[in-house]
Design a protein around this motif. Structure first.
Motif, PDB file in Angstrom:
ATOM      1  N   TYR A  52     -58.774  -9.589 -22.086  1.00  0.00           N
ATOM      2  CA  TYR A  52     -57.567 -10.402 -22.051  1.00  0.00           C
ATOM      3  C   TYR A  52     -56.302  -9.556 -21.918  1.00  0.00           C
ATOM      4  CZ  TYR A  52     -60.284 -14.580 -22.783  1.00  0.00           C
ATOM      5  OH  TYR A  52     -61.176 -15.608 -22.622  1.00  0.00           O
ATOM      6  N   THR A  53     -56.323  -8.369 -22.475  1.00  0.00           N
ATOM      7  CA  THR A  53     -55.191  -7.453 -22.278  1.00  0.00           C
ATOM      8  C   THR A  53     -55.099  -7.044 -20.813  1.00  0.00           C
ATOM      9  OG1 THR A  53     -55.339  -6.612 -24.536  1.00  0.00           O
ATOM     10  CG2 THR A  53     -54.229  -5.207 -22.923  1.00  0.00           C
ATOM     11  N   GLN A  54     -56.231  -6.674 -20.222  1.00  0.00           N
ATOM     12  CA  GLN A  54     -56.259  -6.300 -18.806  1.00  0.00           C
ATOM     13  C   GLN A  54     -55.846  -7.477 -17.916  1.00  0.00           C
ATOM     14  OE1 GLN A  54     -57.004  -3.461 -16.980  1.00  0.00           O
ATOM     15  NE2 GLN A  54     -56.834  -2.379 -18.911  1.00  0.00           N
ATOM     16  N   LEU A  55     -56.366  -8.662 -18.216  1.00  0.00           N
ATOM     17  CA  LEU A  55     -56.056  -9.848 -17.423  1.00  0.00           C
ATOM     18  C   LEU A  55     -54.559 -10.146 -17.463  1.00  0.00           C
ATOM     19  CD1 LEU A  55     -57.027 -12.223 -15.710  1.00  0.00           C
ATOM     20  CD2 LEU A  55     -57.436 -13.478 -17.846  1.00  0.00           C
ATOM     21  N   ARG A  56     -53.967 -10.061 -18.629  1.00  0.00           N
ATOM     22  CA  ARG A  56     -52.527 -10.286 -18.771  1.00  0.00           C
ATOM     23  C   ARG A  56     -51.747  -9.282 -17.928  1.00  0.00           C
ATOM     24  NH1 ARG A  56     -52.710 -11.425 -23.739  1.00  0.00           N
ATOM     25  NH2 ARG A  56     -52.855  -9.300 -24.466  1.00  0.00           N
ATOM     26  N   ASP A  57     -52.149  -8.021 -17.957  1.00  0.00           N
ATOM     27  CA  ASP A  57     -51.484  -6.983 -17.161  1.00  0.00           C
ATOM     28  C   ASP A  57     -51.658  -7.229 -15.658  1.00  0.00           C
ATOM     29  OD1 ASP A  57     -50.732  -5.770 -19.522  1.00  0.00           O
ATOM     30  OD2 ASP A  57     -52.245  -4.188 -19.405  1.00  0.00           O
ATOM     31  N   VAL A  58     -52.854  -7.626 -15.264  1.00  0.00           N
ATOM     32  CA  VAL A  58     -53.145  -7.886 -13.846  1.00  0.00           C
ATOM     33  C   VAL A  58     -52.312  -9.060 -13.335  1.00  0.00           C
ATOM     34  CG1 VAL A  58     -54.948  -8.768 -12.308  1.00  0.00           C
ATOM     35  CG2 VAL A  58     -55.439  -6.854 -13.828  1.00  0.00           C
ATOM     36  N   LEU A  59     -52.239 -10.136 -14.114  1.00  0.00           N
ATOM     37  CA  LEU A  59     -51.456 -11.304 -13.709  1.00  0.00           C
ATOM     38  C   LEU A  59     -49.973 -10.973 -13.626  1.00  0.00           C
ATOM     39  CD1 LEU A  59     -53.234 -14.083 -15.796  1.00  0.00           C
ATOM     40  CD2 LEU A  59     -53.486 -13.616 -13.343  1.00  0.00           C
ATOM     41  N   SER A  60     -49.496 -10.203 -14.585  1.00  0.00           N
ATOM     42  CA  SER A  60     -48.090  -9.807 -14.588  1.00  0.00           C
ATOM     43  C   SER A  60     -47.761  -8.928 -13.382  1.00  0.00           C
ATOM     44  CB  SER A  60     -47.778  -9.053 -15.886  1.00  0.00           C
ATOM     45  OG  SER A  60     -46.456  -8.596 -15.872  1.00  0.00           O
ATOM     46  N   ALA A  61     -48.633  -7.977 -13.079  1.00  0.00           N
ATOM     47  CA  ALA A  61     -48.413  -7.088 -11.935  1.00  0.00           C
ATOM     48  C   ALA A  61     -48.411  -7.865 -10.626  1.00  0.00           C
ATOM     49  CB  ALA A  61     -49.476  -5.989 -11.902  1.00  0.00           C
ATOM     50  N   ALA A  62     -49.335  -8.805 -10.484  1.00  0.00           N
ATOM     51  CA  ALA A  62     -49.389  -9.608  -9.262  1.00  0.00           C
ATOM     52  C   ALA A  62     -48.104 -10.416  -9.101  1.00  0.00           C
ATOM     53  CB  ALA A  62     -50.607 -10.533  -9.281  1.00  0.00           C
ATOM     54  N   ASP A  63     -47.611 -11.000 -10.188  1.00  0.00           N
ATOM     55  CA  ASP A  63     -46.360 -11.756 -10.128  1.00  0.00           C
ATOM     56  C   ASP A  63     -45.192 -10.867  -9.728  1.00  0.00           C
ATOM     57  OD1 ASP A  63     -47.552 -14.149 -10.803  1.00  0.00           O
ATOM     58  OD2 ASP A  63     -46.948 -14.071 -12.911  1.00  0.00           O
ATOM     59  N   GLU A  64     -45.110  -9.688 -10.333  1.00  0.00           N
ATOM     60  CA  GLU A  64     -44.007  -8.777 -10.027  1.00  0.00           C
ATOM     61  C   GLU A  64     -44.032  -8.323  -8.570  1.00  0.00           C
ATOM     62  OE1 GLU A  64     -41.280  -7.869 -11.802  1.00  0.00           O
ATOM     63  OE2 GLU A  64     -41.995  -9.420 -13.171  1.00  0.00           O
ATOM     64  N   TRP A  65     -45.214  -7.985  -8.060  1.00  0.00           N
ATOM     65  CA  TRP A  65     -45.313  -7.551  -6.665  1.00  0.00           C
ATOM     66  C   TRP A  65     -44.990  -8.692  -5.706  1.00  0.00           C
ATOM     67  CZ3 TRP A  65     -44.549  -3.052  -4.912  1.00  0.00           C
ATOM     68  CH2 TRP A  65     -44.910  -1.938  -5.651  1.00  0.00           C
ATOM     69  N   GLU A  66     -45.370  -9.916  -6.076  1.00  0.00           N
ATOM     70  CA  GLU A  66     -45.024 -11.050  -5.227  1.00  0.00           C
ATOM     71  C   GLU A  66     -43.514 -11.251  -5.179  1.00  0.00           C
ATOM     72  OE1 GLU A  66     -47.349 -14.320  -6.697  1.00  0.00           O
ATOM     73  OE2 GLU A  66     -49.089 -13.748  -5.515  1.00  0.00           O
ATOM     74  N   LYS A  67     -42.848 -11.054  -6.309  1.00  0.00           N
ATOM     75  CA  LYS A  67     -41.382 -11.152  -6.337  1.00  0.00           C
ATOM     76  C   LYS A  67     -40.758 -10.065  -5.460  1.00  0.00           C
ATOM     77  CE  LYS A  67     -41.094 -12.913 -11.035  1.00  0.00           C
ATOM     78  NZ  LYS A  67     -40.705 -12.530 -12.399  1.00  0.00           N
ATOM     79  N   LEU A  68     -41.232  -8.828  -5.627  1.00  0.00           N
ATOM     80  CA  LEU A  68     -40.679  -7.710  -4.856  1.00  0.00           C
ATOM     81  C   LEU A  68     -40.912  -7.883  -3.356  1.00  0.00           C
ATOM     82  CD1 LEU A  68     -41.710  -4.720  -7.121  1.00  0.00           C
ATOM     83  CD2 LEU A  68     -39.380  -5.503  -6.659  1.00  0.00           C
ATOM     84  N   ALA A  69     -42.064  -8.434  -3.013  1.00  0.00           N
ATOM     85  CA  ALA A  69     -42.404  -8.603  -1.605  1.00  0.00           C
ATOM     86  C   ALA A  69     -41.750  -9.847  -1.010  1.00  0.00           C
ATOM     87  CB  ALA A  69     -43.922  -8.683  -1.442  1.00  0.00           C
ATOM     88  N   GLY A  70     -41.220 -10.707  -1.875  1.00  0.00           N
ATOM     89  CA  GLY A  70     -40.600 -11.924  -1.389  1.00  0.00           C
ATOM     90  C   GLY A  70     -41.604 -12.937  -0.876  1.00  0.00           C
ATOM     91  N   THR A  71     -42.832 -12.860  -1.379  1.00  0.00           N
ATOM     92  CA  THR A  71     -43.866 -13.785  -0.922  1.00  0.00           C
ATOM     93  C   THR A  71     -43.967 -15.013  -1.806  1.00  0.00           C
ATOM     94  OG1 THR A  71     -45.540 -12.571  -2.183  1.00  0.00           O
ATOM     95  CG2 THR A  71     -45.267 -11.974   0.139  1.00  0.00           C
ATOM     96  N   ARG A  72     -43.149 -15.065  -2.833  1.00  0.00           N
ATOM     97  CA  ARG A  72     -43.177 -16.203  -3.749  1.00  0.00           C
ATOM     98  C   ARG A  72     -41.767 -16.402  -4.275  1.00  0.00           C
ATOM     99  NH1 ARG A  72     -43.936 -16.960  -9.530  1.00  0.00           N
ATOM    100  NH2 ARG A  72     -43.717 -14.759  -9.877  1.00  0.00           N
TER     101      ARG A  72
END
Length: 74
Positions: A47-67
Motif C-alpha cells: 500500500y505504501t508503494q501503491l500510494r507512491d505509484v499513484l502519486s507519481a503518475a498523477d504528478e507526471w500527468e500534470k507535468l505532461a499536460g495530459t490531464r
C-alpha cells in the motif's frame, strides 16, 4: 558543445515519463486485482508503494499536460 534543450523537448520528456508512470500504475493495479502482490510485498509495503505509484503518475500527468488539474475544495 550540446545545444540547449527546448521547451518542446522538455514537454516530450514529460510525456514519455508520464507514459512510463501510467504503465507502472497499471501494473500495480493489476497486481492488486489479481492478488499477486502478496508474493512480493507485505500489505503495508504494497500500500505504501501503491500510494507512491499513484502519486507519481498523477504528478507526471500534470507535468505532461495530459490531464487537467483538479482543484480540491477547501
Amino acid at each position: 558543445m550540446q545545444a540547449q534543450p527546448t521547451a518542446r523537448s522538455y514537454a516530450q520528456l514529460a510525456r514519455e515519463w508520464s507514459r512510463l508512470a501510467r504503465r507502472r500504475r497499471d501494473h500495480f493495479i493489476e497486481l492488486y486485482k489479481s492478488g499477486r502482490w502478496r508474493h512480493y510485498y507485505s500489505e503495508a509495503e504494497f500500500y505504501t508503494q501503491l500510494r507512491d505509484v499513484l502519486s507519481a503518475a498523477d504528478e507526471w500527468e500534470k507535468l505532461a499536460g495530459t490531464r487537467p488539474e483538479v482543484r480540491k475544495a477547501g
